[in-house]
Each structure stands twice: as structure tokens, then as C-alpha cells.
Write an enzyme that holds these catalytic residues in place. Structure first.
Site, PDB file in Angstrom:
ATOM      1  N   ILE A  40      54.615  -6.912  74.195  1.00 40.40           N
ATOM      2  CA  ILE A  40      55.850  -7.695  74.117  1.00 40.40           C
ATOM      3  C   ILE A  40      55.596  -9.175  73.881  1.00 40.40           C
ATOM      4  CG2 ILE A  40      57.164  -6.088  75.541  1.00 40.40           C
ATOM      5  CD1 ILE A  40      56.660  -7.868  77.938  1.00 40.40           C
ATOM      6  N   GLY A  41      54.350  -9.606  73.829  1.00 39.04           N
ATOM      7  CA  GLY A  41      54.093 -11.020  73.587  1.00 39.04           C
ATOM      8  C   GLY A  41      52.636 -11.289  73.323  1.00 39.04           C
ATOM      9  N   LYS A  42      52.396 -12.373  72.610  1.00 37.41           N
ATOM     10  CA  LYS A  42      51.043 -12.830  72.329  1.00 37.41           C
ATOM     11  C   LYS A  42      50.948 -14.311  72.631  1.00 37.41           C
ATOM     12  CE  LYS A  42      49.432  -9.596  68.766  1.00 37.41           C
ATOM     13  NZ  LYS A  42      48.928  -9.481  67.371  1.00 37.41           N
ATOM     14  N   GLY A  43      49.749 -14.717  72.994  1.00 39.11           N
ATOM     15  CA  GLY A  43      49.505 -16.127  73.259  1.00 39.11           C
ATOM     16  C   GLY A  43      48.231 -16.579  72.606  1.00 39.11           C
ATOM     17  N   ALA A  44      47.817 -17.784  72.938  1.00 38.34           N
ATOM     18  CA  ALA A  44      46.625 -18.347  72.313  1.00 38.34           C
ATOM     19  C   ALA A  44      45.360 -17.620  72.744  1.00 38.34           C
ATOM     20  CB  ALA A  44      46.526 -19.834  72.660  1.00 38.34           C
ATOM     21  N   VAL A  67      50.614 -10.036  76.244  1.00 35.69           N
ATOM     22  CA  VAL A  67      51.396  -9.507  77.355  1.00 35.69           C
ATOM     23  C   VAL A  67      51.876  -8.117  76.969  1.00 35.69           C
ATOM     24  CG1 VAL A  67      53.374  -9.844  78.862  1.00 35.69           C
ATOM     25  CG2 VAL A  67      52.100 -11.829  78.033  1.00 35.69           C
ATOM     26  N   ASP A  98      53.783 -27.653  80.855  1.00 36.33           N
ATOM     27  CA  ASP A  98      54.038 -26.923  79.608  1.00 36.33           C
ATOM     28  C   ASP A  98      55.375 -26.200  79.681  1.00 36.33           C
ATOM     29  OD1 ASP A  98      53.470 -26.085  77.026  1.00 36.33           O
ATOM     30  OD2 ASP A  98      52.483 -24.241  77.702  1.00 36.33           O
TER      31      ASP A  98
END
Length: 588
Positions: free
Chosen positions: A213-217, A221, A330
Site C-alpha cells: 500500500i505504500g513505498k518510501g525512500a 508498507v 517531516d
């Protein structure tokens, strides 16, 4: 002719007559008076002399008494000094005797040891600096593991005792013995289940991936389901190798500490965390409403009433972070999640700090290899990069720029550079900053909610940095967007210098008292109906997440080799599970 008597010429001649009024005084009168006067003067002088003599005697007596007292005081001081010297001499003698006694005891032992030592025995002086880096790293790791282990045992024992005391106190006023026993029995079952879970090593195989459901640096997730009980969680995975390369040890430690210390309804709940050779894992509650950025992309702008609701809840969420002693640094729409009731929670504390030494990359860098932290890993303006856009910003209108910015907004969130649109200027210029930097981010989010885009957005991150640093010239409100005086005033008082920023002195209370929030019930805002409540078809509904943009992903995180296992030092003690989150939120 009659002879006359002339005074001073002797007696008159015979037969002459003397004047009646010039009769001489009686003989002896002057002599008597003179004698009486001389007698009284002599007596007075004698009396005065006696008084003077008595005073002199009294003063001499007083002076002699004072001298005697001074002599006595000096004698006492001399006696005290002599006593102190005697005591010191006695102490020195005792110390010498004690040392002699120890030497006498050690001599037989040394002789016995010398007799036991072989003839080829060589004395060894430890020299850690001569050891290899691998050996030193292993020694550091072992020390950290032992320290973390015993600290954890003590902390869990204290918490268990506190839980037991709280459970007993809660049933003191119980109306019946049966109810009291039932409450304590349930507590005992929960405690047993918790202890059993702590003894069980958690692994990735305990979860089934439902969807990414999500990507980050530095990770992703996933929506996961626990195999043994079927409960749904959000799993955040971070690759250790990337953490090492980017020197993100402090960020990983800070995020874990914030989530572990927090028990606030405004912060996403952490149930447990664990690790393996390749990844770090955070198991958190799943918030199915998506994030605020998705809503802004969908609706463009919010009304002032809706903006007031979300900004007020953000104020309470930021206040909860500050009460824990942390700074988020942030805060942006991507990190403001929406739960199933439509209320917000803060997430993603990768850049947060509590100003603890373990939240500093320099600390871990020095601990690992004795060098200073890599300046490239510090937060600051990015270097010149290749411009992928062929647009000339000079020939674009503001609306066209915003359209282009929105198309790339989600992709920017996935990149390692990220978006600087909401970060305070004092962070970029490496000035001293405090909790007030989070209030700048709140002002930028409020501007975007009411206007439709961030106040300093640009096509390239470097242009955004430049605008934020020069905010006095670049902060502008569009003429075609009507804002109430209260909303514009609040934005301007948040997007200002740190020393004049609202919330710097009085914290969240200063912001709560602003006229823009007139009528907000701060104590029960979470009990009111939210402007937007997600409509969910199931507990695994991810329709409010942009999963289509993520592409196909594997069921498990990608596996890769990691040769240097000695770099696990910053990750020691990462495993976490807390009784409160495991029971009160019905995780057991």
C-alpha cells in the site's frame, strides 16, 4: 594754708585732716578671701584627679582582661591544630599499616602464582587498537547485546509489577469476591499470553502479505495478516543494507523510540517490531482511510470549515509528539493518515529527533569506525541534478505549474530526495531549531488546503529550497483565492521567522487561542463526526491507497545478500512489544 593729703604720697603731715570717704579697709580682709578661694580650687583638682585615676585603672583592667581572652583563644587554636595534626598522623600511620598488611597478604599469593606459572609464561597487556575492525565490532556488538538484554529484563520486571499493582487497585472497591477474582484471572491470562509472545521469536513467515500500500525512500508498507489469529496490520519494512549505505541509523532508532514511547490516539500505534539479517520490521495498526495527500489530490481545495477541522486535529497530534520530547521535522500530508472514523493520526517518524545521542548519526558513525558523520547524509539543499522536465518555468502560468506538480507529487514521495515543500527554513541552513519547526510545516499544509498547492512548490526540489530560504520575498497569496482575515493571519504567523513564529513560546496553546479556531472543542474533537468518513467494504479494503501506481510486487520483501553483519550495532535492541498495545487495543 591747710595741707592736703595726696594718695600715693605717704601719710599726710601732722595736723592735717583725712577725707571721710577714703577710709582704708579693715586690716586682713583681702587675705582672708584669697585663702578661701585657693582652698576650694585645690579640693576640686584633687577630686578630678581621683576620678581620672579611677578611670585609668578601669581601662587598664579591661585591657588586661581582653589580652587574657586573646591568649586563651590562641591557646585553644593551638591545641586544636595540635589535635588535627595528631589525627592526621594517626590516619597516615593506619594507612601505612593497612598498605603493609595488604602487601604482606599479596606477597604469598604472588609467590604462589609465580610458582604455578610455567617457565615460559609471558605477561600480556591488552591492546584493543591492535585488533582488527571486525573483532572490535564484534566486541561492541556483544557489549551492546548484553547491556540491552539486562536492561530489558529489569524494565519488564518493573512494568509487570506496576501492572499487577494497577490491577489489584482497580478491584479494591469490587462489590463481590467473585468479580474481583474474575478480573485478576483475566489479567493473569493476558500476562501469560504476553510472556509467551515475548519468548517467541517473531519472523516474516508469521505474516501473509495482502497488498503493498505504500513505498518510501528506504522501504515499503504492506497490508499483512497474521497467520495465527487472522488480524490485519500494516507492516513497514526497511532494508538494513540501505540504512547502512545512507547512514540512517539515527533515523531508524528515533522512529522506533517515538512509536514505542507513544500511547496517544493521535499517533499511529505500534504493536511490535523485530528484525532479521536483511530487514527491520514495524508492525503497526492499519488506517484504511489513506492519507491527507490523497484527499488533496482528489478535491484540490478544502473549505475553511473542513480545513479548520483537520488543522485543529493536526495541532493536537503535533502537541502529542512534543509532549514526548520529540520533534517530527517531516510533517506533510503524506504522513497524516486517516482512520476508519475519518480522524487523523501522524505516522512516519523517520526524520524525528528527541535530541538524544542515539538519535544522532554522528554518534553511530563514531561508534562504528571512529570518524565523523558523512556531511552528505545531513539534511540540506540537494546538489544539482539532471532536469527531467522540458518545461521552462518562466513560460508556465501558476495553474500549469500546479498541474505539473500534482502529476509528479506522488512519484516525488517515493524518491530518495523526497519533497521539501513543508520543511522549515532554519533546518536547511543548519541553524539551531526546536519544536517550532513543526508549526511551520502546519502553516504550509494549511496554505495548501485553502489555496490548492503548497506555498513554495516548484518543479525541482532545489528551486523549492531556494524559495523557502527566501520566504520573505516568495510567500504570496493568489488574488483569485478568497481567504478570511483569520485564516490568512494564522498562515502568516506560522510561515515566519522562528523567533516570531506562533507556538514558539507557548506551544500548542498559543495556536489554539488564535481566532481562526474560535468555537473548536479541543477536549472532545475526536468524538465529533469527521467531514470525510471512508466507506469500507472489508477490513482489507485498500481503495483509498494508490496501489495501482505501485506496480506488481512480490509477496515477500526482496532478498539480497548482506556480507557485513558487523554493522548491526545500531539495530541492537530494535525488537519491541509492549503489554499495553498488545491488550488494550485487543491485539491478543
Amino acid at each position: 594754708m591747710t595741707d592736703k593729703w595726696v594718695p600715693g604720697q605717704g601719710q599726710p603731715m601732722y595736723g592735717s585732716q583725712q577725707p571721710h570717704n577714703l577710709m582704708p579697709p579693715p586690716s586682713g580682709l583681702y587675705q582672708q578671701n584669697s585663702n578661701q578661694s585657693n582652698t576650694s580650687l585645690d579640693q576640686q583638682q584633687q577630686f578630678n584627679q581621683q576620678q581620672y585615676n579611677s578611670q585609668q585603672q578601669y581601662q587598664q583592667q579591661q585591657h588586661s582582661q581582653y589580652q587574657q581572652q586573646q591568649q586563651q583563644h590562641q591557646q585553644q587554636q593551638q591545641q586544636q591544630q595540635q589535635q588535627q595534626q595528631q589525627q592526621q598522623q594517626q590516619q597516615q600511620q593506619q594507612q601505612q599499616q593497612h598498605q603493609q598488611h595488604q602487601q604482606q597478604q599479596q606477597q604469598p599469593q604472588q609467590q604462589s602464582v609465580a610458582q604455578q606459572q610455567p617457565s615460559d609464561y609471558v605477561n600480556f597487556t591488552p591492546r584493543p587498537d591492535l585488533l582488527s575492525k571486525t573483532a572490535r565490532d564484534r566486541a561492541h556488538n556483544t557489549t551492546q547485546v548484553i547491556s540491552t538484554y539486562y536492561k530489558g529484563i529489569v524494565q519488564h520486571a518493573i512494568e509487570r509489577h506496576q501492572r499487577r499493582s494497577a490491577a489489584e487497585a482497580s478491584v479494591e472497591q469490587a462489590t463481590s469476591e467473585e468479580r474481583r477474582n474474575r478480573v485478576l484471572t483475566n489479567y493473569g491470562k493476558k500476562e501469560t499470553a504476553y510472556l509467551r509472545m515475548r519468548r517467541t521469536r517473531m519472523a516474516l513467515e508469521d505474516f501473509v502479505t495482502v497488498k503493498v500500500i505504500g513505498k518510501g525512500a528506504f522501504g515499503e508498507v504492506r497490508l499483512v495478516q497474521k497467520r495465527d489469529n487472522g488480524k490485519i496490520y500494516a507492516m513497514k519494512t526497511m532494508l538494513k543494507k540501505e540504512m547502512d549505505m545512507k547512514e540512517q541509523w539515527a533515523h531508524v532508532k528515533a522512529e522506533r523510540d517515538v512509536l514505542a514511547d507513544s500511547d496517544s490516539p493521535w499517533i499511529v500505534s505500534l504493536y511490535f517490531s523485530f528484525q532479521d539479517d536483511l530487514y527491520l520490521y514495524l508492525i503497526m495498526e492499519f488506517l484504511p482511510g489513506g492519507d491527507l495527500m490523497t484527499m488533496l489530490i482528489k478535491y484540490d481545495v478544502f473549505s475553511e470549515d473542513i480545513t479548520r477541522f483537520y488543522i485543529a486535529e493536526c495541532v493536537l497530534a503535533i502537541e502529542a509528539i512534543h509532549k514526548l520530547g520529540f520533534i517530527h521535522r517531516d510533517i506533510k500530508p503524506d504522513n497524516i493518515l486517516i482512520d476508519k472514523t475519518g480522524h487523523i493520526k501522524l505516522s512516519d517518524f523517520g526524520l524525528s529527533t528527541g535530541f538524544h545521542k542515539t538519535h544522532s548519526s554522528a554518534y553511530w558513525k563514531k561508534l562504528k569506525d571512529g570518524t565523523s558523520s558523512n556531511p552528505a547524509t545531513q539534511m540540506g539543499p540537494p546538489q544539482n541534478t539532471n532536469r527531467q522536465s522540458t518545461y521552462d518555468s518562466i513560460h508556465l502560468t501558476m495553474r500549469q505549474q500546479i498541474s505539473t506538480w500534482r502529476k509528479n507529487r506522488r512519484l516525488m514521495a517515493y524518491s530518495t530526495v523526497g519533497t521539501p515543500d513543508y520543511i522549515a527554513p532554519e533546518i536547511f541552513v543548519h541553524q539551531g531549531y526546536g519544536q517550532e519547526c513543526d508549526w511551520w510545516s502546519l502553516g504550509a499544509i494549511m496554505f495548501e488546503c485553502l489555496v490548492g498547492w503548497p506555498p513554495f512548490c516548484s518543479e525541482q526540489p532545489r528551486e523549492t529550497y531556494h524559495k523557502i530560504i527566501n520566504w520573505r520575498e516568495t510567500l504570496q497569496f493568489p488574488d483569485d483565492v478568497h481567504l478570511s482575515p483569520e485564516s490568512e493571519d494564522l498562515i502568516r504567523r506560522l510561515l515566519t521567522s522562528s523567533e516570531n513564529r506562533l507556538g514558539r513560546i507557548g506551544g500548542a496553546n498559543e495556536i489554539k487561542s488564535h481566532p481562526f479556531f474560535r468555537g473548536v472543542d479541543w477536549s472532545s474533537i475526536r468524538e465529533f463526526n469527521a467531514p470525510f468518513v471512508p466507506k469500507l467494504s472489508s477490513i482489507t479494503d485498500t481503495s483509498y491507497f494508490p496501489t495501482d501506481e505501485l506496480g506488481d510486487v512480490s509477496e515477500y520483501p526482496q532478498q539480497s545478500s548482506r556480507s557485513d553483519r558487523s554493522s548491526d550495532l545500531p539495530f541492537i535492541g530494535y525488537t519491541f512489544s509492549r503489554f499495553d498495545n498488545m491488550t488494550r487495543r485487543n491485539a491478543i
